[in-house]
Design an enzyme around this catalytic site. Structure first.
Site, PDB file in Angstrom:
ATOM      1  N   LEU A  40       1.015  -1.277  -0.069  1.00  0.00           N
ATOM      2  CA  LEU A  40       0.231   0.009  -0.109  1.00  0.00           C
ATOM      3  C   LEU A  40       0.729   1.379  -0.010  1.00  0.00           C
ATOM      4  CD1 LEU A  40      -2.828  -0.991   2.576  1.00  0.00           C
ATOM      5  CD2 LEU A  40      -3.174  -0.406   0.140  1.00  0.00           C
ATOM      6  N   ASP A  43      11.052   3.718   4.538  1.00  0.00           N
ATOM      7  CA  ASP A  43      10.665   2.290   4.908  1.00  0.00           C
ATOM      8  C   ASP A  43      12.159   1.817   5.347  1.00  0.00           C
ATOM      9  OD1 ASP A  43       8.567   0.110   3.490  1.00  0.00           O
ATOM     10  OD2 ASP A  43      10.490  -0.698   4.442  1.00  0.00           O
ATOM     11  N   ASP A 101      13.977   4.534  11.628  1.00  0.00           N
ATOM     12  CA  ASP A 101      12.762   3.878  12.302  1.00  0.00           C
ATOM     13  C   ASP A 101      11.843   4.893  12.776  1.00  0.00           C
ATOM     14  OD1 ASP A 101      11.449   2.401  14.122  1.00  0.00           O
ATOM     15  OD2 ASP A 101      12.941   1.372  15.183  1.00  0.00           O
ATOM     16  N   ILE A 102      10.755   5.058  12.220  1.00  0.00           N
ATOM     17  CA  ILE A 102       9.748   5.935  12.738  1.00  0.00           C
ATOM     18  C   ILE A 102       9.159   5.785  14.037  1.00  0.00           C
ATOM     19  CG2 ILE A 102       9.424   7.072  10.432  1.00  0.00           C
ATOM     20  CD1 ILE A 102       7.140   4.544  11.769  1.00  0.00           C
ATOM     21  N   ASN A 141       1.769   4.536   7.577  1.00  0.00           N
ATOM     22  CA  ASN A 141       1.253   3.480   6.778  1.00  0.00           C
ATOM     23  C   ASN A 141       2.203   2.127   7.315  1.00  0.00           C
ATOM     24  OD1 ASN A 141       0.323   1.858   4.388  1.00  0.00           O
ATOM     25  ND2 ASN A 141       2.386   1.908   4.132  1.00  0.00           N
ATOM     26  N   TYR A 156      -2.413  -6.721  16.925  1.00  0.00           N
ATOM     27  CA  TYR A 156      -2.944  -5.937  15.562  1.00  0.00           C
ATOM     28  C   TYR A 156      -4.148  -4.999  15.860  1.00  0.00           C
ATOM     29  CZ  TYR A 156      -3.384  -4.922  10.794  1.00  0.00           C
ATOM     30  OH  TYR A 156      -3.827  -4.332   9.434  1.00  0.00           O
ATOM     31  N   LYS A 158      -4.486  -1.000  15.921  1.00  0.00           N
ATOM     32  CA  LYS A 158      -5.225  -0.405  14.925  1.00  0.00           C
ATOM     33  C   LYS A 158      -6.497   0.212  15.407  1.00  0.00           C
ATOM     34  CE  LYS A 158      -3.143  -1.355  11.176  1.00  0.00           C
ATOM     35  NZ  LYS A 158      -2.086  -0.243  10.414  1.00  0.00           N
ATOM     36  N   THR A 161      -1.337  -7.200   0.192  1.00  0.00           N
ATOM     37  CA  THR A 161      -0.123  -7.071   0.607  1.00  0.00           C
ATOM     38  C   THR A 161       0.660  -7.886   1.046  1.00  0.00           C
ATOM     39  OG1 THR A 161      -0.595  -6.283   2.914  1.00  0.00           O
ATOM     40  CG2 THR A 161      -1.118  -4.523   1.257  1.00  0.00           C
TER      41      THR A 161
END
Length: 304
Positions: A21, A40, A75-76, A102, A173, A177, A207
């Site tokens: 995505l 990334d 690394d965000i 994302n 997860y 989310k 994905t």
């Protein structure tokens, strides 16, 4: 005369944009005139380090098509990584207009088999990995607004049907989310005064995270419309990240194939008010009566 592209001149940062995505979003933004910072970390599906640098490849693809892009491999989900992501946009292009959060990965287990490390890792990359880039981008936009340069800023977060409805085998997860939806609502309320709109999408697409877990529904057809292609989600993400989405904030959209749905979250349903304290038995009787009037919940993902 050709129509003006809706992101002409905007600078867009996209996390997790090396594949799937995120890659589709990056290419779609560039096609609409945006200058793109492609982030990334280059990890595998479970978050472990990978052998290559997909962010650079996507940036190369954008430049080869005549667009502008730079790669960012930090690394965000760390303060320094998130801060350097914003700095990269400002140093490369002198501004920041849109943040698309994302990045993510999976470590699926049923709850009784879910290790604490797998819980922490997924919450870290999804939820903390949304919070930190948002925090640093928002600080920049607030400073711009206070300096008399109000931005037309946009944030697009990535939730999931798992966060809205739950998903069997994905407790970590789903919790992350769902947390992203809460973060989106708070950020939309807090940042509106600075010219920032914040929305979220709940995409369904093929994905690395879905093509094996939901193999039957994610398989590409031999012919005709490929409903699960990630590129189908990107047009909505591009519009939300553009100035054309003025006035749209604090919303969650489901995007799948050719379908866009405005998701409507928790809201009051049937209510009973005694005007005094209930006994446990009375509370139970009232709850059962209210449930009889209420809509049935949608089934949890993966419930068969």
């Amino acid at each position: 005369m050709s129509a003006r592209r809706i992101c002409e001149g905007r600078v867009v940062v996209i996390t997790g944009a090396g594949r799937g995505l995120g890659r589709a979003h990056a290419l779609a933004y560039a096609a609409e005139g945006a200058r793109v910072v492609v982030n990334d970390l280059g990890v595998g599906l479970d978050g472990t380090p990978g052998p290559d640098g997909p962010a650079s490849r996507v940036a190369d693809d954008i430049r080869a098509a005549g667009g502008e892009a730079v790669a960012h491999g930090g690394d965000i989900a760390t303060t320094e990584g998130a801060a350097s992501l914003v700095r990269t946009a400002l140093e490369a292009y002198g501004r920041l207009d849109t943040l698309v959060n994302n990045a993510g990965f999976l470590r699926d287990r049923m709850l009784v088999n879910l290790d604490e490390d797998d819980w922490d890792a997924v919450l870290r990359v999804h939820l903390k990995g949304h919070f930190l880039p948002l925090k640093h981008a928002a600080a920049h936009w607030r400073a711009e607004a206070k300096a008399g340069r109000p931005p037309v800023a946009r944030v697009v977060n990535t939730s999931s049907g798992a966060g809205l409805l739950g998903s069997i085998g994905q407790g970590n997860y789903s919790a992350a989310k769902a947390g992203i939806v809460g973060l989106t609502l708070v950020a939309a309320s807090e940042l509106g005064r600075y010219g920032v709109q914040v929305n979220a999408i709940a995409p369904a697409a093929r994905t690395r995270m879905t093509e094996h877990a939901f193999a039957e529904t994610m398989t590409a057809p031999d012919r005709g419309f490929d409903a699960m292609a990630p590129e189908n989600v990107s047009p909505l993400v591009v519009w939300l990240g553009s100035a054309a989405s003025a006035g749209v904030t604090g919303r969650v959209f489901e995007a799948e194939g050719g379908r866009i749905t405005v998701m409507e979250g928790w809201r009051p349903g049937p209510t009973a008010d005694k005007g005094a304290r209930w006994t446990p038995a009375e509370a139970g009787d009232a709850a059962l009566e209210l449930l009889a009037e209420a809509e049935l919940p949608r089934p949890v993902y993966g419930a068969g």
